[in-house]
Design an enzyme around this catalytic site. Structure first.
Site, short mmCIF file in Angstrom:
data_model
loop_
_atom_site.label_atom_id
_atom_site.label_comp_id
_atom_site.label_asym_id
_atom_site.label_seq_id
_atom_site.Cartn_x
_atom_site.Cartn_y
_atom_site.Cartn_z
CG LEU A 137 -2.06 -0.95 1.34
CD1 LEU A 137 -2.80 -0.77 2.66
CD2 LEU A 137 -3.02 -0.80 0.17
CG ASP A 138 0.46 4.37 -2.94
OD1 ASP A 138 1.23 3.51 -3.39
OD2 ASP A 138 -0.31 5.04 -3.64
CG MET A 139 4.19 6.42 3.99
SD MET A 139 5.78 7.26 4.11
CE MET A 139 5.38 8.84 3.36
#
Length: 295
Positions: A137-139
């Site tokens: 997942l993106d940060m």
């Protein structure tokens, strides 16, 4: 190498029961379970696939409600250990093979070099050993993140990703706009040559497919909520795709020109997969309303 056993201990439990209505060969059943060819070879040579407690040749049939047991002895483990963070993750689902957590926004999925504050470090703290990463997942995105607890299930889950058996659904909040109730964005995505942090739509990019559906409109806030389903898993895929149709996600510092410091309104709220080495469908959903748009 250790042995990984997938054995039915409870005859009334359908988890290790062949559930289809038509008979199928042992080999075809193992293929349907997405077991790699190399492992199928060793299962045959070592007779480590049992049907109702007895070895059955690969061309023989498995019948509905037959129980099967699998023991794997040639599973390579190339995982590099990482340090624990000292913090526990928020666990949403767990069984003997997989773990699903709710990753908070602003936390990276996995570490680089000597980082110890990522979701993977948190899961290492909980398990007491390093887990196996299946997707990212993106940060800035919060929500469901899947880890494997042993190397035997990793190729199964990876195949589920590539064959679209595994599905991940997201909610994104964007500005209100007159668009079709449902649609698909299929523009290829490439690295932005001018900014290493970003991705762009480019003809020579990687295939990327995102399906969207408008599930709510808030006239008072001039916003709407989209449900998004991924067919591919490119970096920043949802963010880039929505920005490409002039619907950048609220709170996106990279792709929304009107970013004003808000949190990124993108949530990985649901995940559906088949439990490894079984035919059992599993759907995991974020349980807390506060994690949802307008929650």
């Amino acid at each position: 190498m250790p042995t990984y056993n997938f054995i039915n201990k409870y005859p009334d439990n359908f988890i290790n029961k062949y559930p289809d209505k038509s008979p199928i060969s042992v080999n075809d059943m193992l293929r349907k379970l997405l077991i790699p060819r190399k492992w199928r070879h060793f299962l045959r040579i070592e007779k480590n696939i049992l049907i109702n407690g007895q070895y059955r040749n690969f061309n023989e049939l498995v019948y509905p409600n037959d129980l099967y047991s699998i023991s794997l002895t040639h599973v390579e483990n190339q995982q590099h250990p990482i340090l624990p963070s000292g913090h526990l993750p928020q666990i949403i689902y767990e069984d003997k093979n997989i773990l699903v957590i709710n990753k908070p926004s602003k936390q990276k999925t996995h570490p680089n070099l000597f980082e110890t504050n990522t979701a993977m470090n948190d899961v290492t703290t909980y398990l007491g050993y390093t887990p196996y990463i299946i997707h990212r997942l993106d940060m800035l995105t919060n929500g469901l993140l899947l880890f494997a607890k042993n190397p035997a299930v990793v190729p199964i889950l990876n195949r589920q990703l590539t064959t679209k058996t595994m599905q991940r659904n997201y909610y994104a909040t964007v500005k209100l706009k007159d668009i079709a109730q449902k649609g698909t964005i299929s523009s290829p995505i490439a690295q932005d040559p001018t900014d290493q942090r970003k991705r762009i739509i480019a003809d020579n990019g990687l295939k990327a497919v995102t399906h969207y559906e408008v599930i709510g409109r808030d006239l008072s806030k001039n916003t709407m909520v989209l449900k998004l389903t991924l067919e591919t898993g490119r970096t920043h895929q949802i963010r880039v795709h929505l920005a490409s149709i002039n619907l950048p996600i609220i709170g996106d510092p990279l792709y929304n020109p009107n970013f004003n410091g808000e949190p990124l309104a993108l949530i990985a709220y649901e995940m559906t997969l088949i439990k490894p080495f079984t035919f059992e469908k599993l759907t995991v959903t974020l349980p807390n309303k506060k994690d949802y748009p307008n929650g």
